[in-house]
Structure formats: structure tokens, C-alpha cells
Scaffold this motif. Sequence first.
Motif, mmCIF file in Angstrom:
data_model
loop_
_atom_site.group_PDB
_atom_site.id
_atom_site.type_symbol
_atom_site.label_atom_id
_atom_site.label_comp_id
_atom_site.label_asym_id
_atom_site.label_seq_id
_atom_site.Cartn_x
_atom_site.Cartn_y
_atom_site.Cartn_z
ATOM 1 N N GLY A 282 -8.453 12.305 -62.148
ATOM 2 C CA GLY A 282 -7.743 11.039 -62.308
ATOM 3 C C GLY A 282 -6.467 11.238 -63.091
ATOM 4 O O GLY A 282 -6.069 10.386 -63.868
ATOM 5 N N MET B 201 -0.340 10.466 -56.828
ATOM 6 C CA MET B 201 -0.654 9.054 -57.034
ATOM 7 C C MET B 201 -1.501 8.513 -55.891
ATOM 8 O O MET B 201 -2.494 7.820 -56.101
ATOM 9 C CB MET B 201 0.649 8.247 -57.089
ATOM 10 N N PHE C 32 -5.298 7.114 -56.131
ATOM 11 C CA PHE C 32 -5.477 5.725 -55.712
ATOM 12 C C PHE C 32 -6.491 5.624 -54.581
ATOM 13 O O PHE C 32 -7.356 4.756 -54.573
ATOM 14 C CB PHE C 32 -4.124 5.148 -55.278
ATOM 15 N N ASN D 122 -9.959 6.186 -55.885
ATOM 16 C CA ASN D 122 -10.323 5.031 -56.682
ATOM 17 C C ASN D 122 -10.693 3.847 -55.798
ATOM 18 O O ASN D 122 -11.712 3.182 -56.007
ATOM 19 C CB ASN D 122 -9.093 4.664 -57.526
ATOM 20 N N PHE D 123 -9.867 3.647 -54.792
ATOM 21 C CA PHE D 123 -10.043 2.493 -53.911
ATOM 22 C C PHE D 123 -11.358 2.599 -53.133
ATOM 23 O O PHE D 123 -12.164 1.683 -53.112
ATOM 24 C CB PHE D 123 -8.847 2.401 -52.970
ATOM 25 N N GLY E 227 -11.531 -3.345 -55.694
ATOM 26 C CA GLY E 227 -10.456 -3.824 -56.549
ATOM 27 C C GLY E 227 -10.625 -3.374 -57.987
ATOM 28 O O GLY E 227 -9.692 -3.450 -58.768
ATOM 29 N N ASP E 228 -11.799 -2.871 -58.334
ATOM 30 C CA ASP E 228 -11.985 -2.394 -59.705
ATOM 31 C C ASP E 228 -11.527 -0.947 -59.780
ATOM 32 O O ASP E 228 -12.296 -0.027 -59.522
ATOM 33 C CB ASP E 228 -13.458 -2.514 -60.094
ATOM 34 N N LEU E 229 -10.261 -0.768 -60.092
ATOM 35 C CA LEU E 229 -9.700 0.582 -60.017
ATOM 36 C C LEU E 229 -9.890 1.308 -61.336
ATOM 37 O O LEU E 229 -8.942 1.674 -62.004
ATOM 38 C CB LEU E 229 -8.229 0.493 -59.633
ATOM 39 N N SER E 230 -11.136 1.539 -61.698
ATOM 40 C CA SER E 230 -11.366 2.195 -62.986
ATOM 41 C C SER E 230 -12.036 3.551 -62.832
ATOM 42 O O SER E 230 -12.531 4.112 -63.790
ATOM 43 C CB SER E 230 -12.200 1.292 -63.885
ATOM 44 N N ARG F 19 -13.489 5.696 -71.887
ATOM 45 C CA ARG F 19 -12.457 5.274 -72.831
ATOM 46 C C ARG F 19 -12.790 5.723 -74.246
ATOM 47 O O ARG F 19 -13.889 5.477 -74.729
ATOM 48 C CB ARG F 19 -12.357 3.758 -72.819
ATOM 49 N N GLU G 257 -4.992 12.382 -69.916
ATOM 50 C CA GLU G 257 -5.139 11.358 -68.884
ATOM 51 C C GLU G 257 -6.608 11.026 -68.639
ATOM 52 O O GLU G 257 -6.960 9.881 -68.404
ATOM 53 C CB GLU G 257 -4.474 11.814 -67.588
ATOM 54 N N GLY H 29 -7.645 8.884 -71.399
ATOM 55 C CA GLY H 29 -7.035 7.557 -71.355
ATOM 56 C C GLY H 29 -6.519 7.102 -72.703
ATOM 57 O O GLY H 29 -6.385 5.918 -72.954
#
Lengths: 670, 670
Positions: A219, A249, A253, A256-257, A267-270, A279, A491, A494
Motif C-alpha cells: 500500500g 497509484m 487503488f 483496495n477497490f 468504497g471503504d478504501l482502507s 494505524r 506508508e 500511515g
Amino acid sequence: PHNEKLLSLKYESLDYDNIENQLFLEEERRMSYMGFRCLEISRWVVCGLIGFLTGLIACFIDIVVEQLAGIKYQVVKENIEKFTEAGGLSISLILWAVLNFTFVMVGAIIVAFFEPIAAGSGIPQIKCYLNGVKIPRVVRLKTLVIKVCGVICSVVGGLAVGKEGPMIHSGAVVAAGVSQGRSTSLKRDFKIFEYFRRDTEKRDFVSAGAAAGVSAAFGAPVGGVLFSLEEGASFWNQMLTWRIFFASMISTFTLNFFLSIYHANPGDLSNPGLINFGRFEGDSVTYNLYEIPLFIAMGAIGGLLGALFNVLNYWLTIFRIRYVHRPCLQVMEAMLVAAVTATVSFTMIYFSNDCQPLGPESTEEYPLQLFCADGEYNSMATAFFNTPERSVRSLFHNQPGTYNPLTLGLFTLTYFFLACWTYGLAVSAGVFIPSLLIGAAWGRLCGILLASITSTSSIWADPGKYALIGAAAQLGGIVRMTLSLTVIMVEATGNVTYGLPIMLVLMTAKIVGDYFEEGLYDIHIKLQSVPFLHWEAPATSHWLTAREVMSSPVTCLNRIEKVGTIVDILSNTSTNHNGFPVVVQPAKLCGLILRSQLIVLLKHKVFVELARSRLTRRKLQLKDFRDAYPRFPPIQSIHVSQDERECMMDLTEFMNPTPYTVPQVTDTLS
Amino acid sequence: PHNEKLLSLKYESLDYDNIENQLFLEEERRMSYMGFRCLEISRWVVCGLIGFLTGLIACFIDIVVEQLAGIKYQVVKENIEKFTEAGGLSISLILWAVLNFTFVMVGAIIVAFFEPIAAGSGIPQIKCYLNGVKIPRVVRLKTLVIKVCGVICSVVGGLAVGKEGPMIHSGAVVAAGVSQGRSTSLKRDFKIFEYFRRDTEKRDFVSAGAAAGVSAAFGAPVGGVLFSLEEGASFWNQMLTWRIFFASMISTFTLNFFLSIYHANPGDLSNPGLINFGRFEGDSVTYNLYEIPLFIAMGAIGGLLGALFNVLNYWLTIFRIRYVHRPCLQVMEAMLVAAVTATVSFTMIYFSNDCQPLGPESTEEYPLQLFCADGEYNSMATAFFNTPERSVRSLFHNQPGTYNPLTLGLFTLTYFFLACWTYGLAVSAGVFIPSLLIGAAWGRLCGILLASITSTSSIWADPGKYALIGAAAQLGGIVRMTLSLTVIMVEATGNVTYGLPIMLVLMTAKIVGDYFEEGLYDIHIKLQSVPFLHWEAPATSHWLTAREVMSSPVTCLNRIEKVGTIVDILSNTSTNHNGFPVVVQPAKLCGLILRSQLIVLLKHKVFVELARSRLTRRKLQLKDFRDAYPRFPPIQSIHVSQDERECMMDLTEFMNPTPYTVPQVTDTLS
């Protein structure tokens, strides 16, 4: 012979920017402004595709591993629970071992028998490729397929491996395939992107693919870009970097998607990567200025342990090269490791009596109760009975007190040797996650010890941050990457405030580790006898001038040269250069021609005499060079008759008329 | 003349890696392995120092601005509150205007009269410096002092400016100073780092300083590294990049650390930069796939508005160059802008009746009640009556409903013209924050409109993310940076999932904007007539070969050349090259010598005749070149008598014997 090597390497690295032949230059000159724009747009499209496909592959690996590992752990867990009270846990052990055994066997067989280049993480191979050294079959479609299946098998098989390293290789293969607009393996040519069928462009795209792989794995899109730059670039090109970033990118993405859809939470792009450190936030995880020396000390420990790991692995690899080179032996070794891993894990769990209460907010997916009281679970099992990614996260984020020091110590020790034994097996697998796991374990141990020494100050309360620092130290000590690894770690964490400690830790680990032994990837590159060119010239070469590395007499060709001479030069193993200066008498340089170009010319019999006699014969075009790219036949396979040997070849329109030149006395410093 | 320029530029950009003279090369050859290690260590020390000092300067600016602005707003607020009921708010207006007026006057006077180069953000100047074009006085200590004081004055003076851009310039000056180990302005030579007194090294350190500045300004160490690479590097050097990263990390850490002490919360490292966008987290700020086209559309708007901004500023700058070139006029213009800004802000606040409830969790520092009911505050005042940094954060993070659309629309309109008028004034100030603020305002407006169009879907609930996208679009449309700006924005946001939309928005803004007008910095570079070399050669030059840009006949020197000839060549304005080929007859190249080296030789009268006659005279050493660096006198200031003109100079041991050469037909593509 050493000089020869250096010289031919120099020629090969010239690939990077100044080797195009006259035909190509003419095409470029003819190309209009709009042509350049179209080309640029197709480069972007290719990079987008690379990112998208790499993300999809990462997503596929992740989902399959999660499903299969879920089934495996569920079956074993139920079995263990059945037999814990009744006795007969040896049956559970056998079940576990057999499951692991089977997966690893499949993974090892496909790698050892079908595509040995797919073994390991693939990072050393990609480093070599980006360095300008072509390793055969490294970016083929078959390699990709075997790699993906192999990594699934070895991760599900419970080996001490990760699925992150192989993503970098996968991304590179995707890039090499997509950018060429054809697959030689599938014998399909889509007649697109023909312009990109040359070393410079292909290597640029492979950089983008490797970056997309890093990005999907961790990520870390920026880390991916820096990885590519660190390993591949010698010239900084703004547009290229920007495209690489785009590919990265898109890749993260896409992953993640699709993962968000898979987790029924679109939609929860975590979930930006295959591994996510979670975190690091809140008051308990900030650090203080006076902790920095501690972090640096941990970096030194990481450097030492990393060097030990590398030395052990070096000896093991030498042993393997000597005695375990037959595929069936390799498969047997992999199976042995699988069985041993399962047995050791089981034994550790069995004899551990570290019971922890199973709180309501506990995030363990497969808590094993074993001999613990009801409502408790075996803490050793969280480390072993889990995919390594989950174990790393547990070590980073579980509440203080979740692990006792003995558990962590034993875990570090066993996993260290298991991981060291595993790296280099004939299975597709990465070393990133095992390194992180070992480091996180001893890092957390350090945190716990610090807390116990200094009474109960709240500062030391959270061992998770020490787990993070330990993980960085151990990984840095093993792979010795610096800039890109810092950014990847930041990264993945985070949290930019951990940037400075992670950087200092990685630097310390590298300095300490380099004192004893090279990085793991460099060891493997060296053991594969690849002539790798490092960033810095070796210290002893500071006084070498160009003259001293040139071979003499110079092997050169005339502008109009006899076919026989060319064939002899190409066949002669003592002049195995990759490029030859073209001269006009007396010895005035007028161009440079590559071995591959000469081979295409010979194959098409572009001889002066034939051109005169058969006027209808079409002229050799750039397309012929592109069609032959990248699998140029060896000179031995080209038949040249005795008559043809007497013909002449005119190299003028195929050579590069403007090669770089340096004076004889140029040294490595300029 | 055009060709001449290109040629001399080419020579100047050769600075970058192959211009050292023979003395230097000999020193390098003599240097031991340990010597190289020591050198490397001192480079790291210098980078650490650069980072530390840059962080300190940022910290100083931040604290002083916060204190002074706090006092100012408190005084004005109390005054306004006193007069709201009683009437006579015009007195408040005058108070506010006079305060602004005074600060801006001081700021403008020091810039206009003492160091005009300190005006503006300094980014165009640093771009030029890293590009290889030396602008006089740009990295002097005096410039730094004026810059720091100037930026404090202009921010506190309430102009539509930010303090971030000037940080980049400040970092660069710090780097240029520290790395040389002496200050020519203070006439102090610490006799350290003498090795670094040459263009190559100095420029590397200035890159690090610029990166440290970006890092301190935005809390974006990786963004800083990429900024330096994007603007400065043509060769990627792993160790250099790593050092730049180190400087950036130290810089953001220093700022963070001292700010945490200042805020009486030591150890809380959550203020990594001067501007902090705040955390974008939680469910309300995730975006969906179908929002991406909207973001791209906003990017296009940003590109259009940015181009409009740039066109207006271009005309304004032309007007200024023609009519406002005297310092006192410049000061008066700055004061006019200050007064107008205060008046416009006041009017906007006065006539706005957008009252919002003052909740208990409200974060407004200076809520103005004005004509609102008790427990409410004027919403327009949060945008104007605040430092721009705080306004940006409010626009990003305030609850939905905090601003009404009319307020935002009016604010965007006024601030757009104010910012456009302000950029280019004779004050130290950056354009980053005003751009972000304009963009955030219209972005938030877009978000509110979308929410009102599409009934009340929860997806559109948070206008904060549209504010972020708008800010990115506007900033991208004005400055047209790409890669580094994306990373800076992502790091300032602290959320990697916004990477893709920000990247797409910046790309769109750049493409749309470039269609109409260049970026703001490029406009100002062009207006200052700096011959800037862009990454990509201009499209029309694709067919130019080396031969076509060379001047003919070649101005060259013999190895042993007459002093008179050299003086004539250096004095002749038609041969104002920066470097001259040295040849042996007949026209065989044997080296390259720089103008500055020739000047040192002339100054020390290194003539063959003198060397013979006065045997005691010491030989010219590398130290003499280093002492003269970087302020070489012009040729006019060197007196050469008629007798001396007849002497000979032996250039052999001072020229660079191994310059790069290219064949005449080399074109810009190779």
C-alpha cells in the motif's frame, strides 16, 4: 578476462540511452509532434494497464490465500478442539503437517520442474534486470503463472514466507508483457505498442511494473516509485517517474477497490496493500526524544541479527548449490521444511502455557483454547497459528500483556531459523514478512523488558512501537534497503512522525550489517554470478581510467565489413562484447552497432551483393528488428554459407552514428 | 545569438558533473579510502545541520507569526466588540488597516530597499539555481535575514500570502551557507568543508536545503525529496537522495519537536509542518468510484481558474516591470494592497449576515460576534479574520453547514483577486496558501451545491473532501507542479487513499492550465529573462543536431596561450561562453577550461615567464580556486599590463583533461 567483463558491461549499460540504430533515429526524425503526443498517451495507457493488472493479481492472491488458509485453520482448529480433552493430539499434528505438506509439495513441484526462475522472491532477479543484466525467462508469462500459484501454495502451506516480494516480480512480468503488445509464449501479436519493443522502453515499463508491485504489496505508492528509482534509474526523468507513480497509484487503488467489494464494504478504501501495519495513532504510541538512542541500539541489534541470518543463509545456499540441485531433491527439501515447520509450531504451541483471556474486543481469528481455562486462549498460537501478516499486526497492536516474554523469545528463536532455512527453497516466497515478524517479536520483547526494568512508567507502556522498530531493524538488517524501505515502512504505518526513527534504525542496521556481510539479495545475486553494477564504484577502482578497462586490441568493424569477419567476431568467445565500434580507416570512430543488430542483419542476409543482384528484395526495416526483439537467436543458429562469408555488409544505415565517447584517461570519478 | 546562448548554457549545465580541473582530479586521486569516508561523513553532518537549522527557522517564523497575529487579532477583536453596539465600527476598520499597513510597510521597505531578491516566494529563483543558472545574491545570508523578517511582516500584515514558499528559499540559503563553512558577508572562514567549495557539491547541498524547506513547510519529507529531484536532478544518485531525505527528516522533526515544547506538550509530534491539513479520516471522508469524474471536473475548473490567475498576474507583472520599478513606488503599492485587503475584508465581514451557532466544540480562535445573536458568530469572519493556514483547516474540517454558499462564493471571488494582486509585490510571501484557500473555498462550495442538488444522500454529506480536492485543483492550476505536489498534498493530508484523486486532479489541472498559459513560476522565470532549461526539449528542437547549436568558428584556446588572447576572449561580449575547449594544433581537443578558472589564473598571474624568473613563487593550488569561489571577479576588474599581455599561460595543469564530447550530428533525442 576481468577487463573484458567490465567492458562488455559498460556496453550493456549503454543500452540505457544511446544505442538506437540509424533506422530508429530516422523514424524519430520523421515523427511529427502529434506522433510524439500519441506515443506519450500510449505510454500512460500502458502504465495504467500495468497498475490495474498488478492490482488484480495482488487481489487474486490475497483472496485465494485467505480462503484456503481459512479452510485449513478451521479444519485444524476443530480437530485440535476435538482431541484436546480426549487426548490424541498427535492426530491433529499429523493432519496439520499433511495439509502443509501437500500445499508445499504442489508449490515446489511446479517451481522446481516447470520454472525454476520463479523460486524465491524474485527481487534479486528484478534488481538485475533493472540493472541492465538480462536473466533468461525472468519476465515471461509462464514465470508469472508459476509464481502466482507457487506463492499461494507456499503461504497456505504455512511456511515462514510472505506473499509481498513475489508481487514485485509479478508486476514486472505484467509490465514486460503488456508493454510489448504481444505474447511470444501464446504466439499472439496484437500489433500495438510496437514502438516499445526495445530495451530502453521495456525497461522503463518494467520499472513501473516493479513499482506497482511494491505499491500493491505494501500500500505504498511512493515507496514503489522510490524502489524503482533506487534499483533501476541512472537518469532521472520527470515524465517517466510521473508515469511510474501513476502505475503505482492505479495498482494500490485497484487492489483496495476490489478488496473492499470482496469484504462486502465497497468504497471503504482502507486496505491499500496486501500487508497493512494498522494505524499507529493515539497518545500511547508517540515516542520521545530520549527513546531515539534506544531505537538506534535496536537498529544495531537488527543489523547483527540480519548479518547472522545472511551468513547462515549464505552457507545454506552454497550447500544447496552443491548438493541439492536436482529438482526432485529440491521438492523433497521443501516438503521436509513444511513438515518441520508444522511440527515445530505444534510443539511450541503444545508446550506453551501462556494463557490469555479472550476479551470481547479480541481480534484473533483462530483462537486456540488447548489446555487453557474456558474464556482463555493460547498466546503462542496467535503467533504460529495464523498467516504471518496477521501475526505481525497482532504483535504491533495487541494490548500490553498479551504476550509473555518467554513466548516471544522462543518464537523469535524458532522463527528465525525456520525463515532462514526457508529462504532459497524451490518455492515462490518472499522474505519481507518473515523478517518483519522476527523483528516485531524481539522488538516487542525489548519493549516489555524496558517496561519491566523502568518500573511502570506510562511512556514504556506500549510495546507495539518497539515491535515496529524491531521489525524495521530486522528487515533492514536482512535486505539493507534504505531510502525506499523507509518510505515503504512509513506508508505502511500511515504515520509520518515515525519517519525519523525508522530512518535512523534502517541506517544503523545497514551500517552494522554491512560491516559483517552483504545484504541478502546481493548475496544471492553474487551466488548466481551475475555481474551486477552497484551505485558506487568499488573503492579500489577509484584510480582506474577508461584505458585500463578497455580490451586491447579493440575489436571493431569497418563500415563495410566482410560477413565472414562479422560471423567470426560474434562466434569468438573471447570477444563476447555486446556492442562493437564501427570505424573508418584509419581508426576513426563513426558509430556503434549492437550484437543483436548484427544478428538480425545476418539472419536477413543484408549483404551488399545480394542487394545489387535482387533489386526486388525489400529493404530491411525497423519492424524486422522489432519483430526479432527480445529473443534474438544465438550466432550459432544462423547458417552462413562459405560463399556468403565472402559477401560484404554495409553497416552505415544500421549503426548508431552518435555514440558517447570518453577520452582514454577518464576515470571513474568523472 | 540564440545559438550562442544555447551553447553557453550547455557549458554551464556541464557544471553538473564534469568540469573539475586537473588540480582537483589530482587531489581526488591522492585521496585515500579513509579520505572518501570522512568526506562522506561530513556530507551527512552538513545535511543534518541544514535540516536542523531549517527546522529552527521554520519554528521561529511560526512562533513569531502566531504571537504577533494573536496580539493583532485580539486587539482588533476587542475593539470591534466594543464598537459593535455603540456604533463607530469605522474606527475598528481604521485600527485594523493601520496595523496591517504598518507591518506590510516594514516588510516592503526591507525587501525593496535592502534586498529585492528576497521578494516573492523565492521558488522561481531556487528553480533557476538548481537548473544551473546562477542568479546573483540568491543564496546570501542577507537575503535569508530579509526573507525571514519580510515573511513575518507580510503574514502578520494580513496580506493574502503564506509563509510556506519562503521556507524553501530559506532552506536553500541555509544549505549554501553551512556547506561552505564560511560566510563571505560576515567575513568569517571556519576552514571547514573546504572540499565542498565548488558548484557540484554546493548545488547538491542546496537541493537538500530546498527539500528541508518543503519538509518543514508542509511536514512532507518525501515530498521535499521529490521536489528537489523534480527541480534539480538530472542524474539520480542514491547516496545524494538518501542525504536529502535525511535533511528533510531532521528538518520536520526539529520543527515538530520545538513546536511541541512551545505548545507545552513536549513529545507530541503531531505538528510536522507549518501547515497541517488535519487528519482526513472516518467514514464521512471516504470517496467512491463514481466521484472520481467529479474530482476530474474540479481539476479542470482548477486549471481554468489557475490559468486566469496566471494571465492576470502576468499582465500585472508586466505593468509592474514598466511602471513600478522604483523601490519607493514598490513600497507604496504594497501598502496600498495592505489597506485594500483590510478594507475589503472588513466590508465583507460587515455586510455578511451569515451567523453560525458557536458550539462548545467550536475551534474558532477569534470568533467575531458582530451583529449576530448571542452564542453565534459571523461565519465570513472565520475566513478573513484569521491566518490563512487556519482558514484552510476550517474549510477542510468544519462541520457541514458552517458556511453558507453565498459566503463562500463572495470569499472566493475577493480572495482570488487579492491574492493575484499580492503575488509579485515587493514583499516576501508565498502563493501556496492563498491558492489552497481559494481552492478550498470554491471546492467546499461545489460540495455544498452537490449535496443540495442530489437531495440529502449521506455520501455528499461532507463538503470537506471537496474543499481538499478544490484546494489541490487550484494550487495545481496555478503552480503546475505534479509529482512532488501530489506527494506533498498526500503527506499533508496524512491519508494515502486520497493519493489517486489528488493525482488525477493535479494532472487534469496541469493539462487544462497548460493549454492556456504556463505555470506561475515559469511565467516569472521567463519575465526575469532567465534562460531556463526545461526537462523536455521544446518540440521544435527535435531535429536540431549539436552542429546547429554550436557557434562557429569555435572559440578555443591553445594549451599554451598568450595572456593577451585570453583577456581579449574573456572581455569580448560576443564570446561570453562559460567554458572554452583547449586544443593542440591542429584542432585536436585536449581539455576544457572554465571562465572562472581562467580568471583565477589571470588574477594570480600564473604566467610561464614569471614562473621561470621567480623560482620562489609558490605554485597555484586548489585552495586558491576554492578561496575565490563563488565570487569570481569580472574580467574587467583584473588589470593586465601591456607587458604581461605578451606572456604565455600554460593551461595544461588547470584544464579538465577529460571533458565529454559528442559527435556533430548528435541530436536532442539521443
